[in-house]
Design a protein around this motif. Sequence first.
Motif, PDB file in Angstrom:
ATOM      1  N   THR A 128       0.802  -1.230   0.000  1.00  0.00           N
ATOM      2  CA  THR A 128       0.000   0.000   0.000  1.00  0.00           C
ATOM      3  C   THR A 128       0.831   1.273   0.000  1.00  0.00           C
ATOM      4  OG1 THR A 128      -0.125  -0.098   2.425  1.00  0.00           O
ATOM      5  CG2 THR A 128      -1.929  -1.110   1.185  1.00  0.00           C
ATOM      6  N   LYS A 129       2.151   1.182   0.209  1.00  0.00           N
ATOM      7  CA  LYS A 129       2.971   2.383   0.396  1.00  0.00           C
ATOM      8  C   LYS A 129       2.973   3.293  -0.825  1.00  0.00           C
ATOM      9  CE  LYS A 129       7.282   1.982   1.096  1.00  0.00           C
ATOM     10  NZ  LYS A 129       8.509   1.550   1.760  1.00  0.00           N
ATOM     11  N   VAL A 130       2.787   2.753  -2.034  1.00  0.00           N
ATOM     12  CA  VAL A 130       2.768   3.588  -3.243  1.00  0.00           C
ATOM     13  C   VAL A 130       1.597   4.564  -3.211  1.00  0.00           C
ATOM     14  CG1 VAL A 130       2.536   3.562  -5.753  1.00  0.00           C
ATOM     15  CG2 VAL A 130       3.941   1.835  -4.626  1.00  0.00           C
ATOM     16  N   GLU A 131       0.501   4.145  -2.593  1.00  0.00           N
ATOM     17  CA  GLU A 131      -0.697   4.997  -2.545  1.00  0.00           C
ATOM     18  C   GLU A 131      -0.715   5.919  -1.320  1.00  0.00           C
ATOM     19  OE1 GLU A 131      -4.525   3.287  -3.461  1.00  0.00           O
ATOM     20  OE2 GLU A 131      -3.581   1.470  -4.226  1.00  0.00           O
ATOM     21  N   ALA A 132       0.266   5.810  -0.459  1.00  0.00           N
ATOM     22  CA  ALA A 132       0.335   6.687   0.723  1.00  0.00           C
ATOM     23  C   ALA A 132       0.930   8.032   0.301  1.00  0.00           C
ATOM     24  CB  ALA A 132       1.169   6.037   1.813  1.00  0.00           C
ATOM     25  N   HIS A 133       0.082   8.882  -0.232  1.00  0.00           N
ATOM     26  CA  HIS A 133       0.537  10.140  -0.849  1.00  0.00           C
ATOM     27  C   HIS A 133       0.949  11.163   0.213  1.00  0.00           C
ATOM     28  CE1 HIS A 133       0.591  13.610  -3.510  1.00  0.00           C
ATOM     29  NE2 HIS A 133       0.473  12.781  -4.530  1.00  0.00           N
ATOM     30  N   TYR A 168      -1.557  13.654   1.782  1.00  0.00           N
ATOM     31  CA  TYR A 168      -2.530  13.240   2.786  1.00  0.00           C
ATOM     32  C   TYR A 168      -2.243  13.879   4.144  1.00  0.00           C
ATOM     33  CZ  TYR A 168      -4.059   9.621  -0.504  1.00  0.00           C
ATOM     34  OH  TYR A 168      -4.543   8.945  -1.599  1.00  0.00           O
ATOM     35  N   PHE A 191      -9.925  11.016  -5.960  1.00  0.00           N
ATOM     36  CA  PHE A 191      -8.877  11.260  -4.971  1.00  0.00           C
ATOM     37  C   PHE A 191      -9.392  10.951  -3.570  1.00  0.00           C
ATOM     38  CE2 PHE A 191      -6.655  14.251  -2.078  1.00  0.00           C
ATOM     39  CZ  PHE A 191      -5.347  13.822  -2.268  1.00  0.00           C
ATOM     40  N   GLN A 247      -9.506   7.221  -2.777  1.00  0.00           N
ATOM     41  CA  GLN A 247      -8.184   6.709  -2.448  1.00  0.00           C
ATOM     42  C   GLN A 247      -7.781   7.111  -1.030  1.00  0.00           C
ATOM     43  OE1 GLN A 247      -5.118   7.195  -5.471  1.00  0.00           O
ATOM     44  NE2 GLN A 247      -3.556   7.463  -3.880  1.00  0.00           N
ATOM     45  N   ARG A 254      -9.470   4.811   1.406  1.00  0.00           N
ATOM     46  CA  ARG A 254      -8.853   3.481   1.446  1.00  0.00           C
ATOM     47  C   ARG A 254      -7.569   3.470   2.275  1.00  0.00           C
ATOM     48  NH1 ARG A 254      -9.956   3.472  -4.090  1.00  0.00           N
ATOM     49  NH2 ARG A 254      -7.753   3.846  -4.554  1.00  0.00           N
ATOM     50  N   GLN A 255      -6.734   4.478   2.116  1.00  0.00           N
ATOM     51  CA  GLN A 255      -5.414   4.472   2.729  1.00  0.00           C
ATOM     52  C   GLN A 255      -5.366   5.105   4.116  1.00  0.00           C
ATOM     53  OE1 GLN A 255      -2.981   2.745   1.348  1.00  0.00           O
ATOM     54  NE2 GLN A 255      -4.413   2.270  -0.284  1.00  0.00           N
TER      55      GLN A 255
END
Length: 298
Positions: free
Chosen positions: A156-161, A164, A286, A289, A292-293
């Motif tokens: 999941t780290k790729v989606e941890a923008h 955020y 956005f 996402q 989710r994260q």
Amino acid sequence: MEYRKGCRIIIPLNGAKNISIIERDFLFLNMEQQSKDSNIKSTIEAVASLVKAVPVYEDALQPAAKQIGGALETITKAVNAALAPVKVLVWGYEQIERWLVETVTKKLSNTPAENISAPAPNVVVPAIEALRYMGQEEELRALYANLIAAAMDSDTKVEAHPAYVEILKNLSSEEAKLLQSFSLQAAYPAIDVKGLAGDGTYILYKRCYNHLNRILNAEKGKLLPTYIDNLVRLGILETPLGVELSDQMAYVPLEVDAELNDLLAMITDQGREVRFVRLTIRLTVFGAQFIRQVVRSK
């Protein structure tokens, strides 16, 4: 600013036979700078220094100055009293580390050991810094922990923008509660209440009325339009014009809500016809996402 490595994360066995301790590098801000780096403490000390810098005046020689000095002392005491609770609310880095390691360990307890890695500094460092001021905000603390846990899981780290963290800084606890409802359902019905005059002109009497306020207490529910506007501003929610839910019956409870009775009577008394405009409050791409994260617990 210095960083250090080597924080040990102990993960419960939960039935696993081959994993007992997972050690991974974790970045934490140098705790030796805690007292010096505290902006709140510096503010309080600056106020105290200001008082000490005020000269002491002799009663007989400078009565007017004494009066001014006394007034300043009274104000300073009031300022110190107002700022005193802040000392309790601001977390130190040791306290953050204790809470964060314990919380993130629980969230990653079902994650394979090989999936756990050091989080990106541009995510975790701003998040830890922000946590200094979230010690008493349970709902927001949970979201920060979710984000850091997501940033440590290779799945999941790729989606941890990194953005955020800035979004979390702009949320209230009540808005965090609202977002929990969108983790269960991506869109909700809302209505605009308008009055139609004989010449065809409209007056908007109530904008984006909905029942999301029922998850907040009565006092905070009054600020619901502000919360929704803020979430729209942050790109989490949207209320697109002309978009309605496919389930038209979802709007009926809003249109027959007794809370609108007085407003509808006033519109009618003004010689206008009541019109409802059906709307949708929904997550953006956005925002979905983000839910989710950050909002959903691992």
